[in-house]
Design an enzyme around this catalytic site. Structure first.
Site, PDB file in Angstrom:
ATOM      1  N   CYS A 197       0.934  56.335  79.975  1.00  0.00           N
ATOM      2  CA  CYS A 197       0.496  57.045  81.177  1.00  0.00           C
ATOM      3  C   CYS A 197       0.204  58.507  80.829  1.00  0.00           C
ATOM      4  O   CYS A 197       0.849  59.086  79.935  1.00  0.00           O
ATOM      5  CB  CYS A 197       1.592  56.992  82.231  1.00  0.00           C
ATOM      6  N   CYS A 200       2.951  61.294  80.444  1.00  0.00           N
ATOM      7  CA  CYS A 200       4.007  61.000  79.463  1.00  0.00           C
ATOM      8  C   CYS A 200       3.454  60.768  78.058  1.00  0.00           C
ATOM      9  O   CYS A 200       4.151  60.225  77.195  1.00  0.00           O
ATOM     10  CB  CYS A 200       4.792  59.764  79.904  1.00  0.00           C
ATOM     11  N   CYS A 224       9.188  51.899  77.328  1.00  0.00           N
ATOM     12  CA  CYS A 224       9.056  51.867  78.782  1.00  0.00           C
ATOM     13  C   CYS A 224      10.030  50.869  79.398  1.00  0.00           C
ATOM     14  O   CYS A 224      10.284  50.911  80.591  1.00  0.00           O
ATOM     15  CB  CYS A 224       7.628  51.523  79.181  1.00  0.00           C
TER      16      CYS A 224
HETATM   17  S1  SF4 Z   1       7.619  57.379  83.354  1.00  0.00           S
HETATM   18 FE1  SF4 Z   1       6.685  55.455  82.646  1.00  0.00          FE
HETATM   19  S2  SF4 Z   1       5.610  54.563  84.406  1.00  0.00           S
HETATM   20 FE2  SF4 Z   1       6.138  56.701  84.926  1.00  0.00          FE
HETATM   21  S3  SF4 Z   1       4.285  57.839  84.448  1.00  0.00           S
HETATM   22 FE3  SF4 Z   1       5.592  57.921  82.623  1.00  0.00          FE
HETATM   23  S4  SF4 Z   1       5.036  56.150  81.322  1.00  0.00           S
HETATM   24 FE4  SF4 Z   1       4.144  55.850  83.370  1.00  0.00          FE
END
Ligand code: SF4
Length: 239
Positions: A197, A200, A224
């Site tokens: 994402c 992140c 994740c």
């Molecule tokens: S914490 Fe996980 S689900 Fe949330 S934005 Fe970051 S990578 Fe994506």
């Protein structure tokens, strides 16, 4: 019969050449397809490892299905690449969780954020697609959290997990993709080595391939949760 095996993974990583690794991966997928048929499904994250695995699976059988878990935070380039992949392969099904979550949960509690946005839709995909064995693009040379996996695992009872490119180096992934002219997510042109994402995922020069993931949090370089959390719903219970 395909079953959880414990091989000396480190010696396979170093001991097999590129061609032998490709043949081993194809053979693992072939065995799984013979055994599970439509119950064999590829988890496609749209990263380089996933598109390599997807290509290998399609060589075994064009009928093999797959699922993509996407989130509201995936970069526009990844969303565009997803559209193109699904147009090319309609047997790829998209799963997403649109539940409301607190603002910037990815900063305050990234584990919870991943649980809601990634693990939950993965569980749903496994349930709805009646997956008996799922194929991942996990590789043991990818980072500190990925060294203790096996090629065939049964982390959840009744759900086999096949990691057919577990022993490939990053270089061998690019070698395979170049040789077979496989399209990849355009974010790699920018210098990313591991994609996730937007909030992140950063570009880094760290030798660790996953070092750009969750920088500045306890989850840095980590997971994740889809490879570490239970994926079978017990009596319909979610996360
Ligand atoms: S914490 Fe996980 S689900 Fe949330 S934005 Fe970051 S990578 Fe994506």
């Amino acid at each position: 019969m395909l079953q959880a095996i414990e091989d000396n993974i480190a010696s396979l990583v170093e001991g097999l050449n590129f061609k032998q690794k490709v043949e081993r991966s194809l053979s693992l997928i072939e065995q799984a397809y013979k055994e599970y048929g439509q119950g064999l499904v590829v988890a496609d994250s749209l990263g380089k490892d996933s598109v390599a695995v997807w290509h290998l699976a399609k060589r075994v059988s064009p009928d093999i299905r797959g699922f993509i878990v996407t989130t509201r935070f995936k970069p526009p380039e990844t969303k565009q690449f997803m559209k193109e992949e699904v147009a090319r392969y309609p047997e790829l099904k998209i799963y997403e969780n649109n539940a409301e979550i607190p603002d910037q949960l990815y900063e305050t509690d990234p584990n919870r954020c991943c649980d809601i946005l990634k693990v939950e839709p993965t569980r749903r995909a496994i349930e709805e697609m009646q997956v008996k064995c799922w194929i991942t693009g996990l590789r043991c040379t990818e980072g500190r959290t990925r060294t203790d996996f096996q090629e065939v695992e049964e982390r959840d009872e009744g759900l086999l997990k096949l990691n057919p490119i577990l022993i490939w180096y990053e270089r061998e992934i690019w070698q395979y993709l170049a040789l077979h002219k496989v399209d990849v997510n355009p974010l790699y042109i920018e210098g990313y080595r591991s994609l996730g994402c937007g909030p992140c995922t950063k570009i880094t020069t760290d030798p660790d391939e996953r070092a750009g993931r969750w920088i500045g949090t306890s989850k840095c370089g980590g997971e994740c949760g889809i490879h570490t959390r239970p994926l079978k719903l017990i009596n319909g219970a979610g996360i």
